[in-house]
Write an enzyme that holds these catalytic residues in place. Structure first.
Site, mmCIF file in Angstrom:
data_model
loop_
_atom_site.group_PDB
_atom_site.id
_atom_site.type_symbol
_atom_site.label_atom_id
_atom_site.label_comp_id
_atom_site.label_asym_id
_atom_site.label_seq_id
_atom_site.Cartn_x
_atom_site.Cartn_y
_atom_site.Cartn_z
ATOM 1 N N HIS A 57 0.812 -1.145 -0.102
ATOM 2 C CA HIS A 57 -0.026 0.100 -0.098
ATOM 3 C C HIS A 57 0.850 1.387 -0.071
ATOM 4 O O HIS A 57 1.767 1.547 0.808
ATOM 5 C CB HIS A 57 -0.815 -0.146 1.187
ATOM 6 C CG HIS A 57 -2.044 0.826 1.095
ATOM 7 N ND1 HIS A 57 -1.871 2.123 1.119
ATOM 8 C CD2 HIS A 57 -3.288 0.712 1.222
ATOM 9 C CE1 HIS A 57 -2.857 2.700 1.242
ATOM 10 N NE2 HIS A 57 -4.004 1.833 1.121
ATOM 11 N N ARG A 89 -6.370 10.072 -0.148
ATOM 12 C CA ARG A 89 -5.816 10.928 -1.354
ATOM 13 C C ARG A 89 -7.163 10.822 -2.079
ATOM 14 O O ARG A 89 -7.314 12.023 -3.171
ATOM 15 C CB ARG A 89 -5.067 10.016 -2.190
ATOM 16 C CG ARG A 89 -3.654 10.211 -1.821
ATOM 17 C CD ARG A 89 -2.527 9.360 -2.291
ATOM 18 N NE ARG A 89 -2.759 7.733 -1.549
ATOM 19 C CZ ARG A 89 -2.834 6.668 -2.364
ATOM 20 N NH1 ARG A 89 -2.582 6.832 -3.685
ATOM 21 N NH2 ARG A 89 -2.792 5.405 -1.741
HETATM 22 O O1 MEZ Z 1 -9.159 -2.191 -0.156
HETATM 23 C C1 MEZ Z 1 -8.499 -1.682 0.573
HETATM 24 O O2 MEZ Z 1 -7.306 -2.047 0.452
HETATM 25 C C2 MEZ Z 1 -8.766 -0.459 1.240
HETATM 26 C C3 MEZ Z 1 -9.872 -0.119 1.321
HETATM 27 C C4 MEZ Z 1 -7.793 0.208 1.713
HETATM 28 C C5 MEZ Z 1 -7.477 1.793 2.221
HETATM 29 O O3 MEZ Z 1 -6.734 2.388 1.804
HETATM 30 O O4 MEZ Z 1 -8.595 2.239 2.880
#
Ligand code: MEZ
Length: 549
Positions: free
Chosen positions: A330, A350
């Site tokens: 992420h 974002r």
């Molecule tokens: O789908 C995801 O991983 C999610 C909702 C994460 C996020 O950034 O909130």
């Protein structure tokens, strides 16, 4: 009005270098807010990924020497577990003494497992959940920003499909992705009817936003507690239906019958170390992801039990994996302060307008590129370009959160992302006034067990749902499609497992496949006796039986 209570001054929190850089972010905020950074071309993205994305770092992968994916690439940490040593000696296990006898055995108590159990129960099957921690200790709980579904007049499942197919590098299994997007509107309705408190406008319509790589606003959310709110609701429904849940009990091997069909599991009581035997007509693996394997040394946004257990169990029983070599980092894990290193900073930050800014105050990329591209872009900024900001344990870039209120007005942060406000507020950082430091964190296992449209793996009567599945998203997943897949595939796995169970007579129960696996390990010359499944991360102290060697 939420107040950040602290005696700390900015000089107590940040280094002089951070404060210097923060001034540049503040000076450029207005102009950066108005700027629309251009999207990268396909060629630029390919080159960026190949150079900076961790999935392309060859030295971190190895080829499997054995099993259904022999010859396939996997991360080093996963290879050790997939080719690891069983925690049991099959000849010491008495399969005649059954502790639990059920129609559908669900392994895992997160969103996918709970959805599966609810639907199997609704279909009239006798169902039980076993989970190595507690029901709800799962990545579902950790998801923040929302769940996708094309249920607005300007959108369609076809549009959703195109976004997700492209975002996943055209590698998703078409039939699985089609199911995901086509069943999405019904999944939202199902959750709404169960009681999920989605964000709604005064007239009752759902408020939706963009995520990285979406061409329409289709992210439905419960502020930035979306996963926790969904898990709360599912757990209530499991309890309301009085579905038995066996907590603190890990599945450590599957049991197959003499026809090679899954028919139960060997369980380990995590508190007493006792072995228990569960017999079932069908089994559903819903064990979630693998962030706690800390691939390549990355921190993780995952819950404590995310150790790829289901992949190990299924692999040993003969199920094929798909895209086991691709992980999602992420883009925005917390890089500072240290106490929350790696924690998720939702993409919704974002979506609401915050941009990624380097140490010189420059918005260096479009904030809503897909996740793999965004993560690689941040890594490039912090490495070769030398534009990262030093944190205690590494580098990070700014995510300019105050920009959200420049664009959307005062009060937006507290209203739409209160969890973020509180998470940083605990450390004296007011994200309405100060930008935050972020760096990629290990978030999601794109690959997993290969399944067919009925959620069945290559092993008969073994179903899979949730993050343990590979192929729904291809080689990269879009935000909000995971909360969606746990519902769509969880529900469908529950229905299929219940329907199949109705016609099953279990044959003679056996652990011969575990013996065969051990023989194959020896024949392949594997000398690494890492115990698997791993069950808990290696930094756990205490009972050595749970620790990988
Ligand atoms: O789908 C995801 O991983 C999610 C909702 C994460 C996020 O950034 O909130």
């Amino acid at each position: 009005m939420y107040e950040i209570k602290t005696d700390l001054r900015l000089e107590d929190i940040y280094t002089p270098e951070m404060l210097e850089s923060m001034k540049k972010v503040e000076a450029n905020r207005k102009s950066n807010a108005e700027l629309e950074p251009r999207r990268m071309t396909a060629e630029e993205k390919d080159q960026l990924l190949a150079t900076y994305h961790p999935d392309y770092k060859k030295s971190e992968f190895t080829q499997l020497k054995m099993g259904p994916n022999k010859g396939g690439d996997v991360p080093l940490e996963l290879a050790a577990l997939l080719q690891g040593k069983s925690r049991i000696n099959p000849s010491e296990i008495n399969l005649d003494r059954i502790d639990y006898d059920t129609d559908v055995l669900v392994i895992g108590g997160g969103g996918a497992g709970s959805s599966a159990a609810i639907e199997a129960h609704k279909a009239g099957a006798k169902v039980m959940i076993v989970t190595k921690l507690r029901i709800g200790d799962a990545n579902t709980m950790m998801a923040e920003g929302g769940i996708q579904a094309a249920d607005k007049p300007n959108d369609s499942p076809a549009q959703h499909y195109l976004d997700a197919f492209g975002g996943g590098h055209f590698a998703a299994k078409p039939e699985l992705l089609k199911k995901l997007v086509c069943e999405a509107p019904e999944a939202i309705q199902w959750l709404n009817d169960l009681g999920v408190e989605f964000d709604k406008a005064p007239d009752g319509t759902m408020i939706t936003t963009h995520g990285g790589g979406t061409s329409r606003k289709r992210m439905h959310a419960a502020k930035d507690y979306s996963g926790a709110e969904i898990m709360r609701t599912l757990r209530d429904e499991v309890f309301n239906r009085e579905i038995p849940v066996v907590d603190f009990t890990a599945a450590i091997e599957l049991i197959l019958d003499d026809k090679g069909c899954a028919c139960g599991a060997v369980l380990l009581n995590m508190e007493t170390n006792e072995i228990r035997i569960a017999k079932a007509k069908t089994v559903i693996i819903a064990t979630g992801g693998a962030g706690r394997l800390h691939y390549q040394g990355f921190p993780t946004s995952n819950h404590y039990g995310a150790t790829a257990d289901g992949l190990v169990l299924a692999y040993r029983a003969g199920a094929k994996l798909l895209y086991q070599d691709t992980l999602q980092y992420h883009p925005t894990g917390a890089a500072f302060p240290e106490q929350i290193f790696g924690a998720l900073v939702t993409e919704k930050v974002r979506s609401l307008g915050a941009k990624l800014i380097n140490k010189n105050g420059e918005a260096f990329m479009h904030p809503l590129e897909t996740r793999d591209v965004s993560a690689a872009s941040i890594i490039r900024e912090c490495s070769d370009r030398g534009n990262g900001i030093k944190t205690g344990s590494g580098l990070g870039v700014w995510l300019d959160t105050p920009m959200i209120e420049v664009k959307n007005g005062e009060g937006t942060i507290e209203k739409r992302i209160p969890a973020m406000l509180r998470m940083f507020g605990k450390y004296g950082i007011d994200i309405r006034k100060q930008p935050i430091l972020v760096y990629p964190t290990l978030h999601y296992q794109n690959g997993g067990i290969d399944i067919n449209e009925d959620c069945m793996s290559g092993v008969k009567n073994l179903f899979v749902a949730g993050e343990a599945v590979g192929g729904i998203h291809g080689r990269n997943r879009l935000m909000g499609n995971s909360l969606l897949d746990i519902i769509v595939f969880g529900r469908d796995a529950g229905k299929s497992a219940a329907a199949t169970a109705a016609g099953v007579t279990v044959g003679k129960m056996s652990l011969d496949h575990v013996k065969r696996f051990e023989d194959e390990r020896k024949a392949c010359g594997i000398t690494d006796d890492t115990l698997s499944p791993k069950l808990l991360p290696s930094y756990t102290h205490g009972n050595p039986r749970f620790e990988a060697k």
